[in-house]
Design a protein around this motif. Structure first.
Motif, mmCIF file in Angstrom:
data_model
loop_
_atom_site.group_PDB
_atom_site.id
_atom_site.type_symbol
_atom_site.label_atom_id
_atom_site.label_comp_id
_atom_site.label_asym_id
_atom_site.label_seq_id
_atom_site.Cartn_x
_atom_site.Cartn_y
_atom_site.Cartn_z
ATOM 1 N N ALA A 194 0.825 -1.208 0.000
ATOM 2 C CA ALA A 194 0.000 0.000 0.000
ATOM 3 C C ALA A 194 0.858 1.257 0.000
ATOM 4 O O ALA A 194 0.561 2.225 -0.720
ATOM 5 N N MET A 195 1.937 1.244 0.759
ATOM 6 C CA MET A 195 2.800 2.422 0.810
ATOM 7 C C MET A 195 3.530 2.627 -0.520
ATOM 8 O O MET A 195 3.742 3.765 -0.963
ATOM 9 N N MET A 196 3.895 1.537 -1.181
ATOM 10 C CA MET A 196 4.506 1.644 -2.502
ATOM 11 C C MET A 196 3.518 2.206 -3.515
ATOM 12 O O MET A 196 3.879 3.000 -4.383
ATOM 13 N N GLU A 197 2.252 1.805 -3.391
ATOM 14 C CA GLU A 197 1.219 2.322 -4.284
ATOM 15 C C GLU A 197 1.013 3.817 -4.078
ATOM 16 O O GLU A 197 0.896 4.581 -5.044
ATOM 17 N N LEU A 198 0.984 4.237 -2.818
ATOM 18 C CA LEU A 198 0.824 5.662 -2.537
ATOM 19 C C LEU A 198 2.033 6.466 -3.000
ATOM 20 O O LEU A 198 1.898 7.579 -3.514
ATOM 21 N N ALA A 199 3.216 5.895 -2.823
ATOM 22 C CA ALA A 199 4.444 6.606 -3.214
ATOM 23 C C ALA A 199 4.530 6.794 -4.728
ATOM 24 O O ALA A 199 5.232 7.695 -5.207
ATOM 25 N N SER A 200 3.817 5.959 -5.480
ATOM 26 C CA SER A 200 3.858 6.082 -6.941
ATOM 27 C C SER A 200 2.968 7.204 -7.470
ATOM 28 O O SER A 200 3.050 7.567 -8.636
ATOM 29 N N LEU A 201 2.100 7.746 -6.615
ATOM 30 C CA LEU A 201 1.223 8.835 -7.043
ATOM 31 C C LEU A 201 2.029 10.116 -7.209
ATOM 32 O O LEU A 201 2.888 10.429 -6.359
ATOM 33 N N ASP A 203 1.505 13.377 -6.813
ATOM 34 C CA ASP A 203 1.477 14.396 -5.779
ATOM 35 C C ASP A 203 2.038 13.928 -4.447
ATOM 36 O O ASP A 203 2.202 14.731 -3.527
ATOM 37 N N MET A 204 2.314 12.632 -4.310
ATOM 38 C CA MET A 204 2.877 12.104 -3.074
ATOM 39 C C MET A 204 4.407 12.084 -3.095
ATOM 40 O O MET A 204 5.023 11.808 -2.064
ATOM 41 N N ARG A 255 -7.385 8.050 0.589
ATOM 42 C CA ARG A 255 -6.823 8.286 -0.734
ATOM 43 C C ARG A 255 -6.534 6.958 -1.437
ATOM 44 O O ARG A 255 -6.793 6.804 -2.646
ATOM 45 N N LEU A 256 -5.994 6.020 -0.710
ATOM 46 C CA LEU A 256 -5.701 4.714 -1.296
ATOM 47 C C LEU A 256 -6.979 4.020 -1.746
ATOM 48 O O LEU A 256 -7.019 3.406 -2.830
#
Length: 439
Positions: A194-201, A203-204, A255-256
């Motif tokens: 999940a954190m890798m997915e968020l980091a790929s956005l 604006d993140m 957000r996720l």
């Protein structure tokens, strides 16, 4: 397409150890009631401590409530633990597992597996039947085996000042209680993904520090809260992960979810000859799995899990170590437990010794039956097994073998799987094995 949810539903964790809150509560109450009935029977059948007469020592259980000729009153039954009190003690010993694992620097997966082994075991086995102070050492050692912790038994027993016999005596009991399903799925890998997915956005990328802090907080929640509650029995690993992330940073969790469940099927793709039918089917499947209409359902499940985890936040570790809490809540329950324990199953080492002797006697008895009164093999049956008379042709040999005489024992008969399903049909089904279990 095979979704993560579909794969999880094929796991033993879902099939055997997933319950609704009502089902789980009913199962615990049934286990407690069965244990009280069985322990009462055994306590009443034991000899009275005041009397020494042979008649009293051999008095049947059915007459235990009637005065004997010497005027002795029947033994008074102790006050038994309630399901809520059993659950409190299970929670205490689960916290002890986590504390011991942290002291030994075990991996998160080993700690979580050991905790879940103990909690699963005491769903279908009463804490009044098998001693939790012994079983929690067994659960921790067996979790190391399952999760390839490579713990040496001699070193393990030395750390806890136990004997190897004490640890090994409860292993088979634990396996029976777990229905020989040792796989425990945890939410730790889901959190990293999940954190890798968020980091790929896009604006993140400028707020990676926020992601690191949220991951650290969420991991602390996962290391304690779901193990001290019933979250593993009610929610999937991904739902538990999202609930922990919501406790750490609600905005990131939402957000996720928003990024995951966003698919909307485009209209007007049903063009003749252009594969529109296949596209529509694929779009319908995606909409069913990650469509926006699923979002509210997912958010509802995560919110429920979040509320459950919030009852045992990581700050509650100190609660289970508080001397005043132990003195006023845990110690009285442990004293009560010692008075209502099962007299025949509390000593695991002695229980194992007795069962080994019974098994040995049964094997000797079976051997005597085979030598003496067993069925003799007829000469013609023996010949059929090894192909018949060599002087006969193959065709004649085939004709002489009767259809019902199968040298390999005939067709196998399908029997009911003793460990399948989660529904408990009968009281004896609570044992989940040949040598008992829940009482």
């Amino acid at each position: 397409m095979a979704t993560e949810d579909a794969r999880y539903r094929d796991s033993s964790q879902y099939r055997l150890w997933s319950f609704s809150p009502t089902q789980l509560s009913a199962l615990r109450e049934k286990t407690n009631a069965a244990a009280r009935a069985r322990i009462s029977e055994r306590l009443l059948s034991h000899p009275l401590p005041v009397s020494t007469s042979k008649q009293d020592l051999s008095a049947p259980t059915s007459n235990a409530n009637t005065p004997d000729p010497d005027g002795n009153s029947p033994p008074a039954l102790p006050e038994f633990l309630t399901p809520a009190e059993e659950l409190t003690l299970v929670g205490y010993y689960t916290s002890e597992i986590l504390r011991a694992s942290e002291a030994l620097h075990y991996a998160d997966e080993i700690k979580a597996t050991a905790a879940m082994f103990l909690k699963r075991f005491y769903i279908t086995n009463s804490i009044m039947t098998y001693p939790p102070a012994e079983m929690f050492f067994v659960a921790l050692f067996f979790a190391c085996k399952v999760d390839t912790g490579h713990v040496n038994l001699a070193e393990y027993t030395k750390i806890f000042n136990k004997s190897a016999e004490e640890i090994l005596a409860g292993e088979f009991l634990l396996c029976q209680g777990l229905r020989f399903a040792f796989d425990v799925k945890h939410p730790y890998r889901a959190l990293r993904g999940a954190m890798m997915e968020l980091a790929s956005l896009p604006d993140m990328q400028k707020d990676l520090k926020r992601l690191d802090e949220a991951e650290a907080k969420a991991r602390k929640v996962l290391q304690f809260s779901p193990l001290m509650t019933d979250a593993y029995f009610h929610y999937t690993p991904s739902q538990i992960m999202l609930a922990a992330l919501s406790l750490a940073d609600r905005g990131l969790a939402e957000r996720l979810i928003q990024e995951t469940f966003h698919f909307v099927a485009a209209e007007g793709n049903d063009t003749p000859g252009g594969g529109g039918g296949d596209n529509n089917k694929g779009n319908e499947e995606k909409a069913r799995v990650i469509g926006s209409q699923i979002r509210d359902k997912v958010l509802g499940a995560i919110e429920g899990c979040r509320d459950m985890l919030s009852r045992e936040l990581p700050e509650r570790k100190d609660y289970w170590l508080n001397k005043q809490v132990i003195k006023t809540q845990i110690t009285p329950l442990r004293k009560k437990l010692l008075k209502c324990k099962d007299p025949e199953r509390w000593n695991l080492v002695e229980l194992q010794r007795v069962r080994r002797e019974q098994a040995a006697k049964k094997m000797d008895s079976d051997d005597e039956d085979d030598l003496g009164g067993g069925k003799k093999v007829k000469k013609e049956e023996d010949g059929d097994i090894f192909g018949g008379d060599l002087g006969h042709s193959a065709k004649k040999r085939k004709m002489t073998v009767k259809k019902e005489e199968d040298p390999f024992g005939g067709p196998m008969v399908k029997k009911e799987e003793p460990f399948g399903g989660t529904k408990v049909k009968k009281e004896e089904d609570l044992s989940f094995g040949r040598f008992g279990g829940a009482l």
